[in-house]
Design a protein around this motif. Structure first.
Motif, PDB file in Angstrom:
ATOM      1  N   ALA A 126      -0.291   6.706  15.749  1.00 58.58           N
ATOM      2  CA  ALA A 126       0.369   5.879  14.732  1.00 58.58           C
ATOM      3  C   ALA A 126       0.753   6.728  13.525  1.00 58.58           C
ATOM      4  O   ALA A 126       1.841   6.565  12.958  1.00 58.58           O
ATOM      5  CB  ALA A 126      -0.549   4.723  14.311  1.00 58.58           C
ATOM      6  N   ALA A 127      -0.127   7.654  13.128  1.00 60.81           N
ATOM      7  CA  ALA A 127       0.161   8.528  11.985  1.00 60.81           C
ATOM      8  C   ALA A 127       1.326   9.461  12.312  1.00 60.81           C
ATOM      9  O   ALA A 127       2.226   9.661  11.485  1.00 60.81           O
ATOM     10  CB  ALA A 127      -1.077   9.332  11.601  1.00 60.81           C
ATOM     11  N   ARG A 128       1.356  10.015  13.501  1.00 64.84           N
ATOM     12  CA  ARG A 128       2.437  10.927  13.878  1.00 64.84           C
ATOM     13  C   ARG A 128       3.771  10.181  13.977  1.00 64.84           C
ATOM     14  O   ARG A 128       4.818  10.725  13.625  1.00 64.84           O
ATOM     15  CB  ARG A 128       2.110  11.648  15.169  1.00 64.84           C
ATOM     16  N   ALA A 129       3.717   8.929  14.453  1.00 64.47           N
ATOM     17  CA  ALA A 129       4.941   8.128  14.524  1.00 64.47           C
ATOM     18  C   ALA A 129       5.480   7.886  13.117  1.00 64.47           C
ATOM     19  O   ALA A 129       6.688   8.019  12.867  1.00 64.47           O
ATOM     20  CB  ALA A 129       4.673   6.808  15.238  1.00 64.47           C
ATOM     21  N   ALA A 130       4.605   7.534  12.177  1.00 59.66           N
ATOM     22  CA  ALA A 130       5.033   7.331  10.788  1.00 59.66           C
ATOM     23  C   ALA A 130       5.539   8.645  10.194  1.00 59.66           C
ATOM     24  O   ALA A 130       6.563   8.670   9.506  1.00 59.66           O
ATOM     25  CB  ALA A 130       3.887   6.764   9.952  1.00 59.66           C
ATOM     26  N   LEU A 177      -0.306  -0.235   8.429  1.00 54.88           N
ATOM     27  CA  LEU A 177      -1.358   0.188   7.503  1.00 54.88           C
ATOM     28  C   LEU A 177      -1.613   1.689   7.611  1.00 54.88           C
ATOM     29  O   LEU A 177      -1.752   2.371   6.596  1.00 54.88           O
ATOM     30  CB  LEU A 177      -2.643  -0.596   7.738  1.00 54.88           C
ATOM     31  N   VAL A 178      -1.649   2.215   8.823  1.00 52.97           N
ATOM     32  CA  VAL A 178      -1.829   3.670   8.997  1.00 52.97           C
ATOM     33  C   VAL A 178      -0.678   4.409   8.315  1.00 52.97           C
ATOM     34  O   VAL A 178      -0.894   5.387   7.596  1.00 52.97           O
ATOM     35  CB  VAL A 178      -1.931   4.047  10.492  1.00 52.97           C
ATOM     36  N   GLY A 179       0.545   3.926   8.523  1.00 51.86           N
ATOM     37  CA  GLY A 179       1.698   4.546   7.868  1.00 51.86           C
ATOM     38  C   GLY A 179       1.605   4.465   6.355  1.00 51.86           C
ATOM     39  O   GLY A 179       1.940   5.420   5.654  1.00 51.86           O
ATOM     40  N   HIS A 180       1.133   3.335   5.843  1.00 56.53           N
ATOM     41  CA  HIS A 180       0.965   3.163   4.397  1.00 56.53           C
ATOM     42  C   HIS A 180       0.006   4.207   3.829  1.00 56.53           C
ATOM     43  O   HIS A 180       0.299   4.857   2.824  1.00 56.53           O
ATOM     44  CB  HIS A 180       0.452   1.750   4.107  1.00 56.53           C
ATOM     45  N   VAL A 181      -1.141   4.380   4.479  1.00 57.96           N
ATOM     46  CA  VAL A 181      -2.131   5.354   4.000  1.00 57.96           C
ATOM     47  C   VAL A 181      -1.558   6.767   4.099  1.00 57.96           C
ATOM     48  O   VAL A 181      -1.683   7.569   3.169  1.00 57.96           O
ATOM     49  CB  VAL A 181      -3.466   5.232   4.782  1.00 57.96           C
ATOM     50  N   LEU A 182      -0.899   7.078   5.196  1.00 55.12           N
ATOM     51  CA  LEU A 182      -0.305   8.403   5.382  1.00 55.12           C
ATOM     52  C   LEU A 182       0.735   8.697   4.292  1.00 55.12           C
ATOM     53  O   LEU A 182       0.711   9.769   3.675  1.00 55.12           O
ATOM     54  CB  LEU A 182       0.339   8.517   6.758  1.00 55.12           C
ATOM     55  N   ASP A 233       8.934   2.447   1.658  1.00 54.27           N
ATOM     56  CA  ASP A 233      10.003   1.542   2.086  1.00 54.27           C
ATOM     57  C   ASP A 233      10.968   2.234   3.033  1.00 54.27           C
ATOM     58  O   ASP A 233      11.530   1.593   3.924  1.00 54.27           O
ATOM     59  CB  ASP A 233      10.766   1.009   0.865  1.00 54.27           C
ATOM     60  N   GLN A 234      11.152   3.534   2.880  1.00 53.68           N
ATOM     61  CA  GLN A 234      12.048   4.283   3.770  1.00 53.68           C
ATOM     62  C   GLN A 234      11.403   4.571   5.123  1.00 53.68           C
ATOM     63  O   GLN A 234      12.090   4.690   6.130  1.00 53.68           O
ATOM     64  CB  GLN A 234      12.449   5.606   3.126  1.00 53.68           C
ATOM     65  N   VAL A 235      10.064   4.700   5.133  1.00 56.73           N
ATOM     66  CA  VAL A 235       9.348   5.092   6.348  1.00 56.73           C
ATOM     67  C   VAL A 235       8.939   3.884   7.178  1.00 56.73           C
ATOM     68  O   VAL A 235       9.010   3.899   8.403  1.00 56.73           O
ATOM     69  CB  VAL A 235       8.114   5.945   5.994  1.00 56.73           C
TER      70      VAL A 235
END
Length: 134
Positions: free
Chosen positions: A17-21, A106-111, A131-133
């Motif tokens: 999930a982090a790598r996708a974000a 949420l993972v993307g938000h933290v990253l 917002d862009q990610v």
């Protein structure tokens, strides 16, 4: 939002999930991330929590470790690469408590928040990047 109950996402799922974000970071930012390492572990170690003045390991969802671009100088060449660590169990707890967003969001938000520290961004700028990610 209704969720089905199943096994909690593991380290591999959180890394994915982090790598996708991370792959959705706009090019203008991505080209300045260099060799930032992303790692996932269950909790931050006690020493880090103590250094940050955090009492409970559930209070820290992620950390940026390195020298922000806004503070770099020639003296920082040859140092270890910057690192972003995400802490799985605190993120899972927050995900359960919020109940209104996906695990991946949420993972993307933290990253993105931790990437913001790499760039020395303000909270408003971090939200704009998010917002862009996401």
């Amino acid at each position: 939002m209704t969720r089905t109950i199943g096994p909690a996402p593991g380290i591999a799922e959180m890394e994915a999930a982090a790598r996708a974000a991370f792959s959705r970071i706009p090019q203008a930012f991505a080209e300045h991330l260099g060799e930032v390492i992303i790692q996932v572990q269950d909790f931050a170690e006690d020493e880090l929590l103590l250094d940050m003045g955090i009492e409970s390991p559930f209070e820290l969802t992620g950390v940026y470790e390195g020298v922000p671009l806004t503070e770099r100088s020639i003296e920082h060449s040859g140092t270890m690469p910057d690192r972003i660590r995400l802490f799985r169990l605190p993120i899972l707890l927050e995900w359960c408590e919020r109940g209104d967003e996906t695990f991946e969001h949420l993972v993307g938000h933290v990253l993105v928040h931790e990437i913001g520290h790499h760039f020395g961004l303000s909270d408003d700028d971090m939200h704009a990047l998010e917002d862009q990610v996401l």
